[in-house]
Enzyme design. Sequence first.
Site, PDB file in Angstrom:
ATOM      1  N   CYS A   9      -7.595 -17.696 -53.225  1.00 48.60           N
ATOM      2  CA  CYS A   9      -8.767 -17.146 -52.536  1.00 48.60           C
ATOM      3  C   CYS A   9      -8.409 -16.616 -51.150  1.00 48.60           C
ATOM      4  O   CYS A   9      -7.676 -17.261 -50.393  1.00 48.60           O
ATOM      5  CB  CYS A   9      -9.831 -18.231 -52.442  1.00 48.60           C
ATOM      6  N   CYS A  38      -9.482 -10.608 -52.389  1.00 46.72           N
ATOM      7  CA  CYS A  38      -9.897 -11.625 -53.346  1.00 46.72           C
ATOM      8  C   CYS A  38      -8.821 -11.658 -54.423  1.00 46.72           C
ATOM      9  O   CYS A  38      -8.373 -10.599 -54.876  1.00 46.72           O
ATOM     10  CB  CYS A  38     -11.258 -11.312 -53.973  1.00 46.72           C
TER      11      CYS A  38
END
Length: 257
Positions: free
Chosen positions: A216, A101
């Site tokens: 992301c 992430c």
Amino acid sequence: MSNWKSAYGALETKAEVRGAHGLPPRSFSGQVLGIIAVKLDYPKLPGNVANACTFNYPVCYEVVDFEIEQLFAGDPAIKQMIIEAAIKLEAQGVRAIIGACGFFAHFQKDVAAAVDVPVFMSSLCQLPVIKAGFAQAGSIAVFAADGSSLNDDLLAQVGSNTERLIIQNVGDMESFAPIRWGGHELDNGKLTDDLCGLAKDLCQQHPDIKAILLECSDLPPYAAAIQKATGLPVFDFITLANWVAGAVLQKTYTGWF
């Protein structure tokens, strides 16, 4: 035989030679990258950092269990859990550690200080290099799962800032909702179209955009389509992972000269 198996065959031979010099005994070995991933349940396509088929070399996962909102905010309460995950991966013999992430950037310096292997917790670690590759007049578009949390304080952890960045939030897209909020129904075609449309619109609004960075870890499956739609270089977690893997698993070159 795949490239990583060929490379590891060479390493295995070297390991036999070096074994007398104290290589640590382990239950298993050969993992190039250790990946720290948040426990989230939704479809993870090839290209996703949390899908092991994405990589052409062995990877090892360590899962941390907390709310993703805590990671977006850089909640200090989760720091020790992340550090312990990194220490465990290092003990298992990985050559380097990445996150799954972009907002693991909050803990880049903490994790790097806790282990001896190289650490690149976020796709955002690429920003200084990306900026260096383009003239100062050029902007970099960053697609973020939580655009409002991507600020100078966060980017300082990876040696960058928001200068020259055009931050585009994708977290409020309906087609991204199964990923953002967790779910089992993902319309992959719709999400692909939405991301490509968003990228094209952004480039029309900002013709000085020279490259796109996908923050992301769920977005790399769409990188090729975004590149086709815009014609721009697209950086993501996989460009980061492959760069790191190339450094810790160098190959021997052969051929004619």
